[in-house]
Write an enzyme that holds these catalytic residues in place. Structure first.
Site, PDB file in Angstrom:
ATOM      1  N   ARG A   1      17.626 -20.672  39.830  1.00 48.67           N
ATOM      2  CA  ARG A   1      17.549 -19.189  39.547  1.00 48.67           C
ATOM      3  C   ARG A   1      17.400 -18.843  38.008  1.00 48.67           C
ATOM      4  O   ARG A   1      17.297 -17.756  37.826  1.00 48.67           O
ATOM      5  CB  ARG A   1      19.068 -18.720  40.116  1.00 48.67           C
ATOM      6  CG  ARG A   1      19.189 -18.887  41.610  1.00 48.67           C
ATOM      7  CD  ARG A   1      20.580 -18.799  42.243  1.00 48.67           C
ATOM      8  NE  ARG A   1      20.847 -20.297  41.974  1.00 48.67           N
ATOM      9  CZ  ARG A   1      22.397 -20.381  42.527  1.00 48.67           C
ATOM     10  NH1 ARG A   1      23.010 -19.375  43.077  1.00 48.67           N
ATOM     11  NH2 ARG A   1      22.846 -21.659  42.270  1.00 48.67           N
TER      12      ARG A   1
ATOM     13  N   TYR B   1       8.120 -13.711  -5.679  1.00 51.60           N
ATOM     14  CA  TYR B   1       8.278 -14.986  -5.080  1.00 51.60           C
ATOM     15  C   TYR B   1       8.414 -16.197  -6.165  1.00 51.60           C
ATOM     16  O   TYR B   1       7.511 -16.454  -6.839  1.00 51.60           O
ATOM     17  CB  TYR B   1       7.060 -15.099  -4.281  1.00 51.60           C
ATOM     18  CG  TYR B   1       6.682 -16.593  -3.772  1.00 51.60           C
ATOM     19  CD1 TYR B   1       7.810 -16.927  -2.578  1.00 51.60           C
ATOM     20  CD2 TYR B   1       5.863 -17.435  -3.846  1.00 51.60           C
ATOM     21  CE1 TYR B   1       7.732 -18.086  -2.123  1.00 51.60           C
ATOM     22  CE2 TYR B   1       5.988 -18.604  -3.300  1.00 51.60           C
ATOM     23  CZ  TYR B   1       6.736 -19.000  -2.280  1.00 51.60           C
ATOM     24  OH  TYR B   1       6.684 -20.163  -1.868  1.00 51.60           O
TER      25      TYR B   1
ATOM     26  N   ASN C   1      36.146 -20.803  44.111  1.00 53.81           N
ATOM     27  CA  ASN C   1      36.096 -21.953  43.573  1.00 53.81           C
ATOM     28  C   ASN C   1      35.364 -22.355  42.432  1.00 53.81           C
ATOM     29  O   ASN C   1      34.421 -22.043  42.122  1.00 53.81           O
ATOM     30  CB  ASN C   1      35.644 -22.991  44.573  1.00 53.81           C
ATOM     31  CG  ASN C   1      35.437 -24.491  44.114  1.00 53.81           C
ATOM     32  OD1 ASN C   1      36.197 -24.808  43.435  1.00 53.81           O
ATOM     33  ND2 ASN C   1      34.233 -25.146  44.676  1.00 53.81           N
TER      34      ASN C   1
ATOM     35  N   ALA D   1      25.155 -32.231  36.374  1.00 54.65           N
ATOM     36  CA  ALA D   1      24.173 -31.538  35.602  1.00 54.65           C
ATOM     37  C   ALA D   1      22.868 -32.047  36.116  1.00 54.65           C
ATOM     38  O   ALA D   1      21.851 -32.035  35.154  1.00 54.65           O
ATOM     39  CB  ALA D   1      24.246 -31.804  34.117  1.00 54.65           C
TER      40      ALA D   1
ATOM     41  N   GLY E   1      31.688 -20.396  46.030  1.00 52.03           N
ATOM     42  CA  GLY E   1      32.426 -20.896  47.179  1.00 52.03           C
ATOM     43  C   GLY E   1      33.900 -20.216  47.154  1.00 52.03           C
ATOM     44  O   GLY E   1      34.391 -20.028  46.178  1.00 52.03           O
TER      45      GLY E   1
HETATM   46  C1  UD1 Z   1      29.251 -24.691  43.233  1.00 52.63           C
HETATM   47  C2  UD1 Z   1      30.236 -24.900  44.233  1.00 52.63           C
HETATM   48  C3  UD1 Z   1      30.859 -23.869  44.503  1.00 52.63           C
HETATM   49  C4  UD1 Z   1      31.456 -23.272  43.256  1.00 52.63           C
HETATM   50  C5  UD1 Z   1      30.517 -23.048  42.144  1.00 52.63           C
HETATM   51  C6  UD1 Z   1      31.142 -22.828  40.848  1.00 52.63           C
HETATM   52  C7  UD1 Z   1      29.368 -26.967  45.902  1.00 52.63           C
HETATM   53  C8  UD1 Z   1      28.753 -27.177  47.149  1.00 52.63           C
HETATM   54  N1  UD1 Z   1      29.548 -25.766  45.626  1.00 52.63           N
HETATM   55  O1  UD1 Z   1      28.290 -23.900  43.871  1.00 52.63           O
HETATM   56  O2  UD1 Z   1      31.966 -23.783  45.587  1.00 52.63           O
HETATM   57  O3  UD1 Z   1      31.972 -21.984  43.550  1.00 52.63           O
HETATM   58  O4  UD1 Z   1      29.831 -24.278  41.886  1.00 52.63           O
HETATM   59  O5  UD1 Z   1      30.260 -22.526  39.963  1.00 52.63           O
HETATM   60  O6  UD1 Z   1      29.790 -27.627  45.154  1.00 52.63           O
HETATM   61  N2  UD1 Z   1      24.161 -30.224  40.883  1.00 52.63           N
HETATM   62  C9  UD1 Z   1      24.315 -31.755  40.617  1.00 52.63           C
HETATM   63  N3  UD1 Z   1      23.292 -32.526  41.776  1.00 52.63           N
HETATM   64  C10 UD1 Z   1      23.124 -31.851  42.966  1.00 52.63           C
HETATM   65  C11 UD1 Z   1      23.520 -30.413  43.155  1.00 52.63           C
HETATM   66  C12 UD1 Z   1      24.136 -29.680  41.958  1.00 52.63           C
HETATM   67  O7  UD1 Z   1      24.526 -32.405  39.909  1.00 52.63           O
HETATM   68  O8  UD1 Z   1      22.631 -32.323  43.813  1.00 52.63           O
HETATM   69  C13 UD1 Z   1      24.987 -29.768  39.797  1.00 52.63           C
HETATM   70  C14 UD1 Z   1      24.321 -28.674  39.248  1.00 52.63           C
HETATM   71  O9  UD1 Z   1      23.241 -29.115  37.967  1.00 52.63           O
HETATM   72  C15 UD1 Z   1      25.343 -27.613  38.623  1.00 52.63           C
HETATM   73  C16 UD1 Z   1      26.350 -28.194  39.339  1.00 52.63           C
HETATM   74  O10 UD1 Z   1      26.296 -29.158  40.140  1.00 52.63           O
HETATM   75  O11 UD1 Z   1      25.794 -27.936  37.124  1.00 52.63           O
HETATM   76  C17 UD1 Z   1      26.733 -26.882  40.558  1.00 52.63           C
HETATM   77  O12 UD1 Z   1      25.563 -26.800  41.393  1.00 52.63           O
HETATM   78  P1  UD1 Z   1      25.105 -25.579  41.834  1.00 52.63           P
HETATM   79  O13 UD1 Z   1      23.801 -25.710  42.690  1.00 52.63           O
HETATM   80  O14 UD1 Z   1      25.107 -24.575  40.670  1.00 52.63           O
HETATM   81  O15 UD1 Z   1      26.313 -25.033  42.823  1.00 52.63           O
HETATM   82  P2  UD1 Z   1      26.794 -23.720  43.232  1.00 52.63           P
HETATM   83  O16 UD1 Z   1      25.925 -22.974  44.112  1.00 52.63           O
HETATM   84  O17 UD1 Z   1      27.029 -22.884  41.924  1.00 52.63           O
HETATM   85 CA    CA Z   2      26.562 -23.073  39.676  1.00 51.01          CA
END
Ligand code: UD1
Ligand code: CA
Length: 491
Positions: free
Chosen positions: A20, A369, A174, A14, A144
C-alpha cells in the site's frame, strides 16, 4: 511478579512488502522525523531494555539488513506467508531459556518504551500465555478487531478482511504488539492454520491460547495513536505529525521556547539547549545541536550542524556546519558543508560559505562567496567578494589574514594568500599572494603605496559598508597606481 530468568527477547516483523506504500523502498525504511521507521521501533525497544532484537526481513531484505547493521539479528522470510510464519522463523534466532518474548511490528513506530515495559510486566505478573496491546481508534479501518466475550475478556482477533459488518463496527483494535510466554509460543506457533487467504495469522494465537486453557490479557495503549500502524503514505504523514508534536512538546518541557509548534519541524535526533528559541517556519534536521539561548528562525533550515550559544540564525540555510557563539547569520545566507564560523561573526545578505573557516569577528554580507578558504579574525569581506577556488579540475585554497579589508568585487584566484592587515581595492583580481599590510588594486592586482590609516576598530556598531575599499583611479585593466590618487577608504 515472577522474577525474570533472562532479559526478555524481541522479534520485530519487517518482511512484508508494504504494497500500500506503492514504493520501491521497503516500508520500514521510509523516514519518519529523519530516521527510518524501523529505527524508532529499535530505539523504543532499547529504552525498554531490549538491545538486540531479532528482525524478520524479506521484502527488500538486503537494504533493511544494511540499515540495521549490527543492531539486530536478522532472519529472512521468503516467501512472506503471514505474521505467524514470520514469528515462527524469528523464534529460531531467539536464545533458548528466554521466559518472555515481545513481538512487535516494524510498521508501528510510535509505540513508546513504556508500552513495551508495561506489556511485559503484565504478561509476567499474570502468567498469561500472551498479553497484547489494544487501542480504541475513531477509525479502526484496516486493523484486526478485538472481540470480547460475555465476561468482557478478549476471545478472538478478527482481521478486517474476514470481519462481518457487526465485527467491523468494533472500534477496539489489535496494535500488533504482544508479550508471549516463550515456552507456550514455541509450541503453539506451529499449530496456526492458514486463513482463507492462505496466510498464517499471528492473531489466531489469542483463540489458540484460550483453547489450551490459558489466559490472555489486554493492555490498553495510554494514547491510542501510539498504536498507529503505517500502511500507506497517508498513514506515514499522520505518524509524522504525531511524532513531530511529541518531539516539540518534549523540547518545550525541557526549557526550549517553540513559538509555533505547528510550523516547526524537528528531527528526533536534534538536541536543543535551555532558553533557546525556535521561531516559526523552521526545520531542524539530522544530527543538529542548538546551544542554549540561540535563536533559530523564522524561516531557517539547519541540518547536521552545531549552532553556538546566543547565535541567531535567521531566514537562512545551514548544512553540515559549525557556528560559534554570538554569531548573526542571515537573512539569506547559505552555509554549505564544512563552514566553520567563529565567535561574533556576522554573515548575511546572500553570503555563501563552503568548507571555509572564518575567524572571530569577521563580517561577510552582500552576495559574496567563500569556498575552501581560511579567513582570519575581524576581516571585512566586501560586497561581491569571491574566491575563484575551482579551476575546472581541482579546488584550491585561499588564505586571508586577520584584519584584511577586501574591497567590493575582490576576486581571489586560488591558490592565493592575502597577508594580515592587507587591503584590496574595488574590483581587484588577486592572482598573486599579497604581503601583510599591503594594498593591492587592479587586474591583476598589484601593490600600491598607501599610508593606511590605523586599522578599523572591531566595533559592532560600526557598519562596515559594502563599498569600503581603495578604488583604483582610472579605468580598465591598467589602473593608475600612484598612491596620492588612491584614497585609502575609497571615499
Ligand atoms: C496486522 C495484524 C492486525 C493488526 C495490525 C496492526 C495480523 C494478521 N494482523 O495487520 O491484527 O491490527 O497489524 O498494525 O497479524 N509481516 C512479515 N511477514 C509477513 C507478513 C507481514 O514480516 O508474512 C510484517 C510486515 O512487514 C509488517 C507487519 O508484519 O511490519 C504487519 O504486517 P501487515 O501486512 O502490515 O499487517 P496488517 O494488515 O497491518
Ligand atoms: Ca500494518
Amino acid at each position: 511478579m515472577s522474577s525474570q530468568l533472562t532479559a526478555p527477547a524481541a522479534i520485530v516483523l519487517a518482511a512484508g512488502q508494504g504494497t500500500r506504500m506503492r514504493s520501491r523502498i521497503p516500508k520500514v525504511l521510509h523516514p519518519l522525523a529523519g530516521r527510518p521507521m524501523l529505527d524508532h521501533v529499535l530505539g523504543a525497544l532499547a529504552r525498554a531494555g531490549i538491545e538486540h532484537p531479532v528482525v524478520v526481513t524479506g521484502h527488500g531484505a538486503d537494504d533493511v539488513e544494511v540499515a540495521l547493521g549490527d543492531r539486530a539479528a536478522t532472519v529472512r522470510q521468503e516467501p512472506q506467508r503471514g505474521t505467524a510464519d514470520a514469528v515462527r522463523l524469528g523464534l529460531e534466532r531467539v536464545a533458548p531459556g528466554t521466559e518472555t518474548i515481545l513481538v512487535t511490528m516494524g510498521d508501528a513506530p510510535l509505540q513508546p518504551a513504556e508500552l513495551f515495559t508495561a506489556l511485559i510486566r503484565e504478561r509476567d505478573a499474570s502468567g498469561a500465555a500472551l498479553a497484547l496491546v489494544a487501542a480504541r481508534l475513531p477509525d479502526p479501518t484496516g486493523y484486526g478487531r478485538i472481540v470480547r466475550g460475555a465476561d468482557g475478556g478478549a476471545t478472538a482477533i478478527v482481521e478486517e478482511a474476514d470481519a462481518d459488518a457487526e465485527t467491523r463496527a468494533i472500534d477496539e483494535i489489535n496494535a500488533g504488539t504482544y508479550a508471549f510466554d516463550a515456552v507456550w509460543l514455541r509450541d503453539a506457533i506451529g499449530r496456526v492454520q492458514p486463513a482463507a487467504s492462505g496466510e498464517l495469522y499471528l492473531t489466531d494465537l489469542l483463540a489458540l491460547a484460550l483453547e489450551d486453557g490459558r489466559t490472555a490479557c489486554v493492555v490498553n495503549a495510554g494514547d491510542p495513536s501510539d498504536a498507529l500502524g503505517i500502511n500507506d503514505r497517508v498513514g506515514l504523514a499522520a505518524a509524522e505529525e504525531r511524532l513531530r508534536r511529541r518531539i516539540t512538546e518534549e523540547h518545550m518541557r525541557n526549557g526550549v521556547t517553540i513559538v509555533d509548534p505547528s510550523t516547526t519541524r524537528i528531527d528526533a535526533a536534534v538536541e536543543i539547549g535551555q532558553d533557546a528559541r525556535i521561531e516559526p517556519w523552521t526545520i531542524l534536521s539530522g544530527a543538529t545541536i542548538i546551544a542554549q539561548e540561540a535563536v533559530v528562525g523564522p524561516h531557517a533550515q539547519v541540518r547536521d550542524s552545531r549552532i553556538g550559544p546566543r547565535t541567531h540564525v535567521w531566514a537562512s540555510v545551514v548544512e553540515e556546519s559549525t557556528v560559534a557563539e554570538d554569531v548573526s547569520i542571515g537573512p539569506y545566507a547559505h552555509l554549505r558543508p564544512g563552514a566553520e564560523i567563529g565567535p561574533r561573526c556576522r554573515i548575511g545578505n546572500f553570503a555563501e560559505i563552503k568548507k571555509s573557516r572564518l575567524g572571530a569577528g569577521t563580517q561577510q554580507h552582500h552576495f559574496s562567496y567563500l569556498g575552501d578558504a581560511e579567513i582570519g579574525e575581524n576581516v571585512n569581506v566586501g560586497a561581491g567578494s569571491v574566491t575563484a577556488n575551482y579551476d575546472g579540475t581541482a579546488k584550491h585554497p585561499t588564505t586571508v589574514g586577520d584584519r584584511v579589508r577586501l574591497g567590493v568585487d575582490t576576486m581571489m584566484v586560488a591558490p592565493v594568500t592575502i597577508g594580515a592587515g592587507a587591503t584590496t581595492g574595488a574590483g581587484a583580481v588577486v592572482t598573486r599572494d599579497v604581503a601583510p599590510g599591503k594594498t593591492v588594486v587592479g587586474m591583476p592586482a598589484r601593490p600600491i603605496d598607501v599610508a593606511r590609516s590605523s586599522d578599523p576598530p572591531a566595533d559592532e556598531s560600526r557598519d562596515p559598508g559594502a563599498g569600503e575599499a581603495p578604488v583604483p583611479s582610472g579605468g580598465g585593466s591598467e589602473p593608475a597606481v600612484e598612491a596620492d590618487r588612491t584614497p585609502p577608504n575609497g571615499r
